[in-house]
Design an enzyme around this catalytic site. Structure first.
Site, PDB file in Angstrom:
ATOM      1  N   ILE A  92       0.920  -1.217  -0.055  1.00 15.39           N
ATOM      2  CA  ILE A  92       0.126   0.068   0.865  1.00 15.39           C
ATOM      3  C   ILE A  92       0.526   1.667  -0.119  1.00 15.39           C
ATOM      4  O   ILE A  92       2.344   0.960   0.772  1.00 15.39           O
ATOM      5  CB  ILE A  92      -1.454  -0.229   1.000  1.00 15.39           C
ATOM      6  CG1 ILE A  92      -1.980  -1.082   1.344  1.00 15.39           C
ATOM      7  CG2 ILE A  92      -1.586   1.420   1.206  1.00 15.39           C
ATOM      8  CD1 ILE A  92      -2.700  -1.263   2.134  1.00 15.39           C
ATOM      9  N   LEU A  93       0.848   2.243  -1.250  1.00 18.70           N
ATOM     10  CA  LEU A  93       1.430   3.436  -1.214  1.00 18.70           C
ATOM     11  C   LEU A  93       1.281   4.681  -0.060  1.00 18.70           C
ATOM     12  O   LEU A  93       0.270   4.517  -0.154  1.00 18.70           O
ATOM     13  CB  LEU A  93       1.649   3.592  -2.585  1.00 18.70           C
ATOM     14  CG  LEU A  93       2.007   2.665  -3.297  1.00 18.70           C
ATOM     15  CD1 LEU A  93       2.170   2.793  -4.824  1.00 18.70           C
ATOM     16  CD2 LEU A  93       3.461   2.039  -2.821  1.00 18.70           C
ATOM     17  N   ASN A 107      -0.749   0.551 -12.453  1.00 20.89           N
ATOM     18  CA  ASN A 107      -0.967  -0.686 -11.372  1.00 20.89           C
ATOM     19  C   ASN A 107      -1.887  -1.547 -12.886  1.00 20.89           C
ATOM     20  O   ASN A 107      -2.341  -1.252 -13.261  1.00 20.89           O
ATOM     21  CB  ASN A 107      -1.296   0.005 -10.922  1.00 20.89           C
ATOM     22  CG  ASN A 107      -1.498  -1.655  -9.962  1.00 20.89           C
ATOM     23  OD1 ASN A 107      -0.971  -2.206  -9.802  1.00 20.89           O
ATOM     24  ND2 ASN A 107      -2.949  -1.616  -9.382  1.00 20.89           N
ATOM     25  N   HIS A 109      -4.157  -4.357 -12.252  1.00 18.22           N
ATOM     26  CA  HIS A 109      -4.879  -5.108 -11.251  1.00 18.22           C
ATOM     27  C   HIS A 109      -5.599  -6.701 -11.074  1.00 18.22           C
ATOM     28  O   HIS A 109      -6.847  -6.536 -12.138  1.00 18.22           O
ATOM     29  CB  HIS A 109      -5.961  -4.300 -10.037  1.00 18.22           C
ATOM     30  CG  HIS A 109      -7.340  -4.868  -8.953  1.00 18.22           C
ATOM     31  ND1 HIS A 109      -5.651  -5.289  -7.803  1.00 18.22           N
ATOM     32  CD2 HIS A 109      -7.932  -4.888  -8.597  1.00 18.22           C
ATOM     33  CE1 HIS A 109      -7.021  -5.777  -6.718  1.00 18.22           C
ATOM     34  NE2 HIS A 109      -7.816  -5.631  -7.685  1.00 18.22           N
ATOM     35  N   GLU A 174      -3.633 -10.905 -19.066  1.00 16.66           N
ATOM     36  CA  GLU A 174      -2.212  -9.846 -18.727  1.00 16.66           C
ATOM     37  C   GLU A 174      -0.852  -9.942 -18.819  1.00 16.66           C
ATOM     38  O   GLU A 174      -0.801  -8.327 -19.005  1.00 16.66           O
ATOM     39  CB  GLU A 174      -2.169 -10.155 -17.009  1.00 16.66           C
ATOM     40  CG  GLU A 174      -3.296  -9.745 -15.595  1.00 16.66           C
ATOM     41  CD  GLU A 174      -3.180  -9.695 -14.213  1.00 16.66           C
ATOM     42  OE1 GLU A 174      -1.925 -10.732 -13.806  1.00 16.66           O
ATOM     43  OE2 GLU A 174      -3.783  -9.124 -13.602  1.00 16.66           O
TER      44      GLU A 174
HETATM   45  C1  GAR Z   1      -1.288 -10.453 -11.056  1.00 14.31           C
HETATM   46  O1  GAR Z   1      -1.973 -10.858 -11.474  1.00 14.31           O
HETATM   47  C2  GAR Z   1      -1.272  -8.581 -11.059  1.00 14.31           C
HETATM   48  O2  GAR Z   1      -3.232  -8.361 -11.270  1.00 14.31           O
HETATM   49  C3  GAR Z   1      -1.796  -8.750  -9.238  1.00 14.31           C
HETATM   50  O3  GAR Z   1      -0.642  -9.706  -8.901  1.00 14.31           O
HETATM   51  C4  GAR Z   1      -0.264 -10.537 -10.043  1.00 14.31           C
HETATM   52  C5  GAR Z   1       1.318 -10.660 -10.455  1.00 14.31           C
HETATM   53  O4  GAR Z   1       1.634 -11.897 -11.264  1.00 14.31           O
HETATM   54  N1  GAR Z   1      -1.683  -8.147  -8.344  1.00 14.31           N
HETATM   55  C6  GAR Z   1      -2.649  -7.089  -7.349  1.00 14.31           C
HETATM   56  O5  GAR Z   1      -3.128  -8.161  -6.669  1.00 14.31           O
HETATM   57  C7  GAR Z   1      -2.133  -5.802  -6.814  1.00 14.31           C
HETATM   58  N2  GAR Z   1      -3.312  -5.205  -6.122  1.00 14.31           N
HETATM   59  P1  GAR Z   1       3.599 -11.157 -11.481  1.00 14.31           P
HETATM   60  O6  GAR Z   1       4.066 -10.849 -10.411  1.00 14.31           O
HETATM   61  O7  GAR Z   1       3.613 -12.670 -12.480  1.00 14.31           O
HETATM   62  O8  GAR Z   1       3.238 -10.659 -12.813  1.00 14.31           O
END
Ligand code: GAR
Length: 220
Positions: A92-93, A107, A109, A174
């Site tokens: 959390i920033l 970001n 999410h 993603e």
């Molecule tokens: C991803 O799914 C991203 O959306 C999530 O963490 C994962 C990271 O995967 N982010 C969050 O939950 C932030 N709130 P990665 O380290 O393999 O990119």
């Protein structure tokens, strides 16, 4: 040439997807550094293997968020960032940190924001009976998992989905969406509307759907 600084906390697969796309597509950008708050983040090894500079700012070494964010900002600024990318950065920033990079920090999410900010997004989507789930790239604002939406990707929730199976399909989206969104930013294609939304100057779709081409707006 834009300097991109990517912050991770773990696996770093989105970071790798961005670095790969940057190199393969010849963006007018470079990954200046990958920075983790956890020394054991697997993504650090991937970055090093690609010859990308890495740094660790361990949050456990600091008393409180302000001190950590101040130290983190010093390290980030040492790489002269044009854009800061949060890619699985699980901190959390503080408002001051967010303000410092206002308008130049994105970001990703794993939910269709504004639904399900915070943790355990896939479990919560399944428990709520959602038929659609997905992921969002947004500009970071002081409110957690909030801010103008740059792109979203959707996947159908299957009746037999578990948290893991849904997470796997969302993660694959993603890896397509985040590099695309960053490239739009690098190419200067994102405009703010007067009411605070973000639109793509080319008119391409900012929505990615499982099974559809990356830019449905381009499809015949
Ligand atoms: C991803 O799914 C991203 O959306 C999530 O963490 C994962 C990271 O995967 N982010 C969050 O939950 C932030 N709130 P990665 O380290 O393999 O990119």
């Amino acid at each position: 040439m834009k300097n991109l600084v990517i912050l991770i906390s773990g696996r770093g697969s989105n970071m790798v997807a961005i670095a790969d796309a940057c190199a393969a597509e010849g963006w007018d950008a470079r990954i200046a550094a990958v920075i983790s708050n956890r020394p054991d983040a697997a993504g650090l090894d991937h970055a090093r293997a690609q010859g990308i500079a890495t740094a660790v700012v361990n949050h456990r070494d600091f008393d409180g968020r302000e001190a950590f964010d101040t130290a983190l900002a010093q390290v980030i600024d040492g790489f002269s960032p044009d854009l800061v990318l949060l890619a699985g950065f699980m901190r959390i920033l503080t408002p001051g940190f967010v303000q410092r990079y206002a308008g130049r920090m994105l970001n990703i999410h794993p939910s269709l924001l504004p639904a399900f900010p915070g943790l355990h997004t896939h479990r919560r989507a399944i428990e709520a009976g959602c038929k659609l789930a997905g992921t969002t790239v947004h500009v970071v604002t002081p409110e957690l998992d909030h801010g103008p939406i740059v792109a979203q990707a959707v996947v159908a929730v299957r009746p037999d989905d578990t948290e893991d199976t849904l997470a796997t399909r969302v993660l694959a989206m993603e890896h397509r969406m985040y590099p695309q969104a960053v490239r739009w930013w690098v190419d200067g294609l994102l405009d703010h509307t007067d009411d605070g939304r973000i639109v793509l100057r080319t008119g391409e779709s900012q929505l990615l759907m499982d099974g559809a081409p990356d830019n449905p707006g381009d499809a015949p």
